[in-house]
Design a protein around this motif. Structure first.
Motif, PDB file in Angstrom:
ATOM      1  N   CYS A  36      -8.093  -7.278  -0.109  1.00  0.00           N
ATOM      2  CA  CYS A  36      -7.107  -6.773   0.601  1.00  0.00           C
ATOM      3  C   CYS A  36      -7.467  -5.440   1.307  1.00  0.00           C
ATOM      4  O   CYS A  36      -8.118  -4.796   0.632  1.00  0.00           O
ATOM      5  CB  CYS A  36      -5.848  -6.613  -0.076  1.00  0.00           C
ATOM      6  SG  CYS A  36      -4.877  -8.069  -0.907  1.00  0.00           S
ATOM      7  N   TYR A  94      -7.486  -5.029  -3.991  1.00  0.00           N
ATOM      8  CA  TYR A  94      -7.062  -4.038  -2.990  1.00  0.00           C
ATOM      9  C   TYR A  94      -8.422  -3.031  -2.867  1.00  0.00           C
ATOM     10  O   TYR A  94      -8.413  -2.123  -3.597  1.00  0.00           O
ATOM     11  CB  TYR A  94      -5.821  -3.439  -2.883  1.00  0.00           C
ATOM     12  CG  TYR A  94      -4.982  -3.006  -1.500  1.00  0.00           C
ATOM     13  CD1 TYR A  94      -5.761  -2.147  -0.889  1.00  0.00           C
ATOM     14  CD2 TYR A  94      -4.090  -3.664  -1.040  1.00  0.00           C
ATOM     15  CE1 TYR A  94      -5.340  -1.723   0.598  1.00  0.00           C
ATOM     16  CE2 TYR A  94      -3.436  -3.097   0.068  1.00  0.00           C
ATOM     17  CZ  TYR A  94      -4.147  -2.301   0.747  1.00  0.00           C
ATOM     18  OH  TYR A  94      -3.489  -1.951   2.065  1.00  0.00           O
ATOM     19  N   GLU A 116       0.876  -1.137  -0.063  1.00  0.00           N
ATOM     20  CA  GLU A 116       0.117   0.032  -0.075  1.00  0.00           C
ATOM     21  C   GLU A 116       0.926   1.199  -0.073  1.00  0.00           C
ATOM     22  O   GLU A 116       0.978   1.874   0.915  1.00  0.00           O
ATOM     23  CB  GLU A 116      -1.096   0.232   1.138  1.00  0.00           C
ATOM     24  CG  GLU A 116      -1.928   1.228   1.024  1.00  0.00           C
ATOM     25  CD  GLU A 116      -2.976   1.396   2.221  1.00  0.00           C
ATOM     26  OE1 GLU A 116      -3.203   2.615   2.354  1.00  0.00           O
ATOM     27  OE2 GLU A 116      -3.460   0.390   2.586  1.00  0.00           O
ATOM     28  N   ALA A 122       3.317 -12.005   0.935  1.00  0.00           N
ATOM     29  CA  ALA A 122       3.279 -11.271  -0.399  1.00  0.00           C
ATOM     30  C   ALA A 122       3.628 -11.981  -1.471  1.00  0.00           C
ATOM     31  O   ALA A 122       3.209 -12.018  -2.617  1.00  0.00           O
ATOM     32  CB  ALA A 122       3.867 -10.000  -0.181  1.00  0.00           C
ATOM     33  N   GLN A 167     -10.527 -12.698  -3.104  1.00  0.00           N
ATOM     34  CA  GLN A 167      -9.491 -12.342  -2.084  1.00  0.00           C
ATOM     35  C   GLN A 167      -9.537 -10.691  -2.061  1.00  0.00           C
ATOM     36  O   GLN A 167      -9.285 -10.031  -3.193  1.00  0.00           O
ATOM     37  CB  GLN A 167      -8.266 -12.985  -2.158  1.00  0.00           C
ATOM     38  CG  GLN A 167      -8.268 -14.277  -2.132  1.00  0.00           C
ATOM     39  CD  GLN A 167      -8.737 -14.977  -0.805  1.00  0.00           C
ATOM     40  OE1 GLN A 167      -8.342 -14.607   0.236  1.00  0.00           O
ATOM     41  NE2 GLN A 167      -9.646 -15.947  -0.739  1.00  0.00           N
ATOM     42  N   PRO A 209      -6.047 -11.025  -6.321  1.00  0.00           N
ATOM     43  CA  PRO A 209      -6.832 -10.135  -5.313  1.00  0.00           C
ATOM     44  C   PRO A 209      -7.072  -8.855  -5.582  1.00  0.00           C
ATOM     45  O   PRO A 209      -6.710  -8.201  -6.802  1.00  0.00           O
ATOM     46  CB  PRO A 209      -5.876 -10.019  -4.028  1.00  0.00           C
ATOM     47  CG  PRO A 209      -4.554 -10.210  -4.707  1.00  0.00           C
ATOM     48  CD  PRO A 209      -4.637 -10.888  -5.990  1.00  0.00           C
ATOM     49  N   LEU A 222       1.212 -14.384  -2.162  1.00  0.00           N
ATOM     50  CA  LEU A 222      -0.268 -13.948  -3.004  1.00  0.00           C
ATOM     51  C   LEU A 222      -0.066 -13.404  -4.345  1.00  0.00           C
ATOM     52  O   LEU A 222      -0.901 -13.635  -5.213  1.00  0.00           O
ATOM     53  CB  LEU A 222      -0.593 -12.901  -2.084  1.00  0.00           C
ATOM     54  CG  LEU A 222      -1.813 -12.132  -2.193  1.00  0.00           C
ATOM     55  CD1 LEU A 222      -3.106 -12.886  -2.257  1.00  0.00           C
ATOM     56  CD2 LEU A 222      -1.856 -10.930  -1.366  1.00  0.00           C
ATOM     57  N   ARG A 225      -2.338 -14.475   6.483  1.00  0.00           N
ATOM     58  CA  ARG A 225      -3.127 -13.452   5.947  1.00  0.00           C
ATOM     59  C   ARG A 225      -2.838 -11.864   6.399  1.00  0.00           C
ATOM     60  O   ARG A 225      -3.615 -11.160   6.123  1.00  0.00           O
ATOM     61  CB  ARG A 225      -4.728 -13.784   6.281  1.00  0.00           C
ATOM     62  CG  ARG A 225      -5.029 -14.977   5.434  1.00  0.00           C
ATOM     63  CD  ARG A 225      -6.594 -15.327   5.770  1.00  0.00           C
ATOM     64  NE  ARG A 225      -7.002 -16.225   4.709  1.00  0.00           N
ATOM     65  CZ  ARG A 225      -7.688 -16.005   3.567  1.00  0.00           C
ATOM     66  NH1 ARG A 225      -7.820 -14.799   3.187  1.00  0.00           N
ATOM     67  NH2 ARG A 225      -7.955 -16.936   2.843  1.00  0.00           N
ATOM     68  N   ARG A 232      -7.448 -10.272   3.188  1.00  0.00           N
ATOM     69  CA  ARG A 232      -6.308 -10.310   3.692  1.00  0.00           C
ATOM     70  C   ARG A 232      -6.032  -8.784   4.314  1.00  0.00           C
ATOM     71  O   ARG A 232      -6.651  -7.831   3.830  1.00  0.00           O
ATOM     72  CB  ARG A 232      -5.281 -10.300   2.272  1.00  0.00           C
ATOM     73  CG  ARG A 232      -5.664 -11.342   1.684  1.00  0.00           C
ATOM     74  CD  ARG A 232      -5.402 -12.991   2.036  1.00  0.00           C
ATOM     75  NE  ARG A 232      -5.538 -14.079   1.133  1.00  0.00           N
ATOM     76  CZ  ARG A 232      -4.741 -14.890   0.887  1.00  0.00           C
ATOM     77  NH1 ARG A 232      -3.564 -14.986   1.370  1.00  0.00           N
ATOM     78  NH2 ARG A 232      -5.185 -15.997  -0.003  1.00  0.00           N
ATOM     79  N   TYR A 233      -5.180  -8.652   5.247  1.00  0.00           N
ATOM     80  CA  TYR A 233      -4.897  -7.467   6.176  1.00  0.00           C
ATOM     81  C   TYR A 233      -3.445  -7.017   6.090  1.00  0.00           C
ATOM     82  O   TYR A 233      -2.509  -7.736   6.500  1.00  0.00           O
ATOM     83  CB  TYR A 233      -5.243  -8.029   7.380  1.00  0.00           C
ATOM     84  CG  TYR A 233      -6.769  -8.458   7.441  1.00  0.00           C
ATOM     85  CD1 TYR A 233      -7.773  -7.436   7.578  1.00  0.00           C
ATOM     86  CD2 TYR A 233      -7.006  -9.786   7.393  1.00  0.00           C
ATOM     87  CE1 TYR A 233      -9.260  -8.164   7.693  1.00  0.00           C
ATOM     88  CE2 TYR A 233      -8.251 -10.298   7.652  1.00  0.00           C
ATOM     89  CZ  TYR A 233      -9.369  -9.479   7.545  1.00  0.00           C
ATOM     90  OH  TYR A 233     -10.692  -9.832   7.555  1.00  0.00           O
ATOM     91  N   THR A 234      -3.112  -5.535   5.681  1.00  0.00           N
ATOM     92  CA  THR A 234      -1.914  -5.247   5.789  1.00  0.00           C
ATOM     93  C   THR A 234      -1.859  -4.156   6.833  1.00  0.00           C
ATOM     94  O   THR A 234      -2.801  -3.612   7.369  1.00  0.00           O
ATOM     95  CB  THR A 234      -1.596  -4.491   4.502  1.00  0.00           C
ATOM     96  OG1 THR A 234      -2.225  -3.021   4.466  1.00  0.00           O
ATOM     97  CG2 THR A 234      -2.180  -5.148   3.388  1.00  0.00           C
ATOM     98  N   TYR A 286      -0.063  -8.964   6.123  1.00  0.00           N
ATOM     99  CA  TYR A 286       1.080  -8.240   5.391  1.00  0.00           C
ATOM    100  C   TYR A 286       1.602  -6.944   5.839  1.00  0.00           C
ATOM    101  O   TYR A 286       0.967  -6.206   6.273  1.00  0.00           O
ATOM    102  CB  TYR A 286       0.666  -8.286   3.805  1.00  0.00           C
ATOM    103  CG  TYR A 286      -0.128  -9.546   3.496  1.00  0.00           C
ATOM    104  CD1 TYR A 286       0.640 -10.266   2.435  1.00  0.00           C
ATOM    105  CD2 TYR A 286      -1.432  -9.968   3.811  1.00  0.00           C
ATOM    106  CE1 TYR A 286       0.137 -11.595   1.808  1.00  0.00           C
ATOM    107  CE2 TYR A 286      -1.952 -10.924   3.146  1.00  0.00           C
ATOM    108  CZ  TYR A 286      -1.280 -11.751   2.416  1.00  0.00           C
ATOM    109  OH  TYR A 286      -1.830 -13.087   1.716  1.00  0.00           O
TER     110      TYR A 286
END
Length: 394
Positions: free
Chosen positions: A281, A228, A74, A382, A279, A226, A385, A345, A322-324, A347
């Protein structure tokens, strides 16, 4: 979706060129700017680590490299072509120099990546991006322009920069076609959509759970990438709760409300029952959803009798999202999310330039985590993914 990528990146073969891309663009050699030095020390015996039950990964010994090794996705940019819409949406959150940092996709950015220990960053057009355009035809042409321009930017830094596609969601069919072009021809990793899109007027909005987007989601699932879902400010007609308090807009609070609600719309629309492999993010450790998940799921189950979903909300949050850590450099919160969804999951990302890239990198380097968790969050999740082929880091 993920490949079985070895945890030792020295085992990686040289990557093949992506379809439609010159081989030079994807030769991910070790850049000369990578730094040498001693390996990071292992955390103390009391280091916080996600519960073993939260992950399927074995705790094989990991030696964290001293050279840039992290992957972040991100990470924002803009060009002069898109300056006006970016300034319009984010002016209340601006800090000194942020626009210059968004425009700099070369010297300073790469230097900061080295200092933060980031080997590879996937860039995305700053919010609201194409989603802020009210005219569908203009959105289509602007998205194509943005993606071609970003392809030229990342070509200047092979092995260091990658790309997320900007999409004209005002026209679902055109968005699906542009995503296909971006992935298959330009070699982009995935799309990033800045929440809702304007349509015709400043207060006219469309959300991604609406029926006209079903063919688009079918294309996303078929491509195996995925999406985002990134925040933007609510439209003016929905900002009454922030009246007289503009400091609560943007990343302070409004982004969280807007994006977490959008994510719940996707779930409760039945989207993931129709397309179970999708998926999504979410940045900022899930826009609060992992922390509110039990209550939201329990209360929703009591009151949403007319909606028939195959699973409870908790299940979708654990299997389709998925979680950053973008903009959320908090070890306690990160461990909580790891325990909720499993460390596979979660990142690393920084949310640069709205947040300090070096601070984010140093936080992960020194967080009270096991090296196995640090390696998964900082890199290997990453790599798997996005099916990355990166140069060795040690």
């Amino acid at each position: 979706m993920a490949n079985n990528v070895p945890s030792n990146t020295d085992d990686f073969d040289e990557p093949a060129a992506a379809p439609g891309i010159g081989r030079r663009s994807f030769m991910l050699g070790v850049p000369g700017a990578l730094l040498a030095g001693a390996s990071l020390a292992s955390p103390s015996a009391g280091a916080a680590t996600a519960d073993a039950s939260a992950s399927d990964v074995h705790d094989d010994p990991v030696k964290i490299p001293s050279r840039p090794w992290k992957v972040a996705f991100e990470e924002h940019y803009m060009t002069s072509h898109f300056d006006s819409i970016v300034r319009k949406d984010t002016k209340v959150a601006a800090r000194t120099g942020v626009y210059a940092d968004l425009l700099d996709v070369d010297t300073k950015r790469i230097e900061l990546m080295d200092r933060a220990g980031i080997q590879y960053a996937i860039l995305s057009l700053n919010t609201p991006g194409i989603q802020g355009e009210t005219d569908p035809a203009a959105a289509v042409s602007d998205a194509r322009y943005a993606n071609d321009e970003l392809r030229r930017i990342v070509d200047r830094h092979p092995g260091r920069l990658g790309a997320f596609a900007a999409l004209p969601m005002q026209d679902p069919a055109a968005a699906a076609d542009e995503l296909d072009r971006a992935v298959r021809e330009l070699g982009f990793h995935a799309p990033l959509v800045n929440s809702f899109s304007n349509l015709h007027t400043e207060n006219g909005v469309v959300y991604l759970d609406e029926p006209q987007y079903l063919p688009f989601w079918e294309r996303v699932q078929a491509l195996g990438v995925p999406l985002y879902l990134h925040p933007r400010n609510p439209v003016p007609s929905q900002q009454l709760m922030f009246r007289d308090h503009p400091e609560l807009l943007a990343a302070t609070w409004a982004y969280l409300v807007e994006t977490s609600t959008h994510a719940l719309r996707l779930i409760t629309s039945g989207l993931f029952d129709r397309y179970p492999d999708l998926q999504i993010c979410l940045g900022h450790l899930g826009e609060s959803l992992p922390f509110m998940a039990w209550r939201v799921s329990a209360v929703y189950a009591r009151h949403a009798h007319r909606v028939k979903l195959k699973h409870d909300l908790l299940t979708y949050l654990k299997t389709n999202f998925r979680y950053t850590t973008a903009g959320f450099f908090d070890t306690t919160a990160t461990v909580e999310v790891m325990n909720f969804v499993g460390r596979d999951r979660v990142y690393f990302s920084t949310d640069y330039p709205w947040m300090d890239m070096v601070q984010g990198g140093q936080w992960l380097d020194n967080a009270e985590l096991s090296d196995a968790d640090r390696w998964r969050i900082g890199r290997m999740n990453a790599v798997e993914l996005f099916k990355l082929k990166l140069a060795p880091t040690a």
